[in-house]
Design an enzyme around this catalytic site. Sequence first.
Site, short mmCIF file in Angstrom:
data_model
loop_
_atom_site.label_atom_id
_atom_site.label_comp_id
_atom_site.label_asym_id
_atom_site.label_seq_id
_atom_site.Cartn_x
_atom_site.Cartn_y
_atom_site.Cartn_z
N HIS A 97 15.22 28.23 128.43
CA HIS A 97 16.43 27.41 128.58
C HIS A 97 16.66 26.62 127.30
O HIS A 97 15.74 26.21 126.63
CB HIS A 97 16.34 26.47 129.78
N HIS A 99 18.50 23.15 125.95
CA HIS A 99 19.08 21.88 126.40
C HIS A 99 20.26 21.54 125.50
O HIS A 99 20.17 21.67 124.27
CB HIS A 99 18.08 20.73 126.23
P1 5GP Z 1 11.42 21.78 129.58
O1 5GP Z 1 10.81 22.98 130.29
O2 5GP Z 1 12.24 22.14 128.40
O3 5GP Z 1 10.41 20.73 129.29
O4 5GP Z 1 12.43 21.10 130.58
C1 5GP Z 1 12.71 21.56 131.86
C2 5GP Z 1 13.94 20.82 132.33
O5 5GP Z 1 14.34 21.37 133.58
C3 5GP Z 1 13.69 19.31 132.58
O6 5GP Z 1 14.61 18.56 131.79
C4 5GP Z 1 13.90 19.14 134.09
O7 5GP Z 1 14.53 17.93 134.41
C5 5GP Z 1 14.78 20.34 134.43
N1 5GP Z 1 14.60 20.84 135.80
C6 5GP Z 1 13.42 21.08 136.43
N2 5GP Z 1 13.65 21.56 137.68
C7 5GP Z 1 15.00 21.61 137.83
C8 5GP Z 1 15.85 22.02 138.91
O8 5GP Z 1 15.41 22.43 139.99
N3 5GP Z 1 17.19 21.95 138.70
C9 5GP Z 1 17.73 21.49 137.52
N4 5GP Z 1 19.05 21.46 137.43
N5 5GP Z 1 16.96 21.12 136.48
C10 5GP Z 1 15.61 21.16 136.63
#
Ligand code: 5GP
Length: 132
Positions: A97, A99
């Site tokens: 993903h 951001h």
């Molecule tokens: P990273 O893997 O880059 O550290 O961030 C994962 C991101 O996914 C986080 O900012 C977290 O808040 C978001 N996230 C985790 N679970 C969910 C979910 O079920 N729905 C949404 N919309 N975002 C999520």
Amino acid sequence: MKDCIFCKIVKGEIPSKKIYEDDLCMAYLDINPDTDGHTLIIPKEHYEDIYELPNDVLKHIFDVSKKLMNELKDKLNCTGHTLMINYGSSQEVKHFHMHIKPQYKDKKFVEFIKHKELLKDTNKVHEMIKED
Ligand code: 5GP
Ligand code: ZN
């Protein structure tokens, strides 16, 4: 992939505040935003990280990000953006993903992180930016 949260969002098994979708990717609001309009863009197919993701899909995700950055600027009146991709121990969800974190000249990024109460209600933000 079974048990992947983001694959479940693609299939509609977990709800999301979607703002964009096409054949290859989907964008929705982060559940725990760092700034108003914090958006995640994901490929619909499961690729674990930036190394697994084919470059043509990465390019498409960048193209969509640039389009969404413009739309967010118009709809949220943000003054800039931070694009971010986590990898390895920094990456919490193992489905690639990107951001997009809108930034606001008058509100410093760190203030939002320290004071989550400054953030707008995500339902309101979604109303402002979802596709017509
Ligand atoms: P990273 O893997 O880059 O550290 O961030 C994962 C991101 O996914 C986080 O900012 C977290 O808040 C978001 N996230 C985790 N679970 C969910 C979910 O079920 N729905 C949404 N919309 N975002 C999520
Ligand atoms: Zn997945």
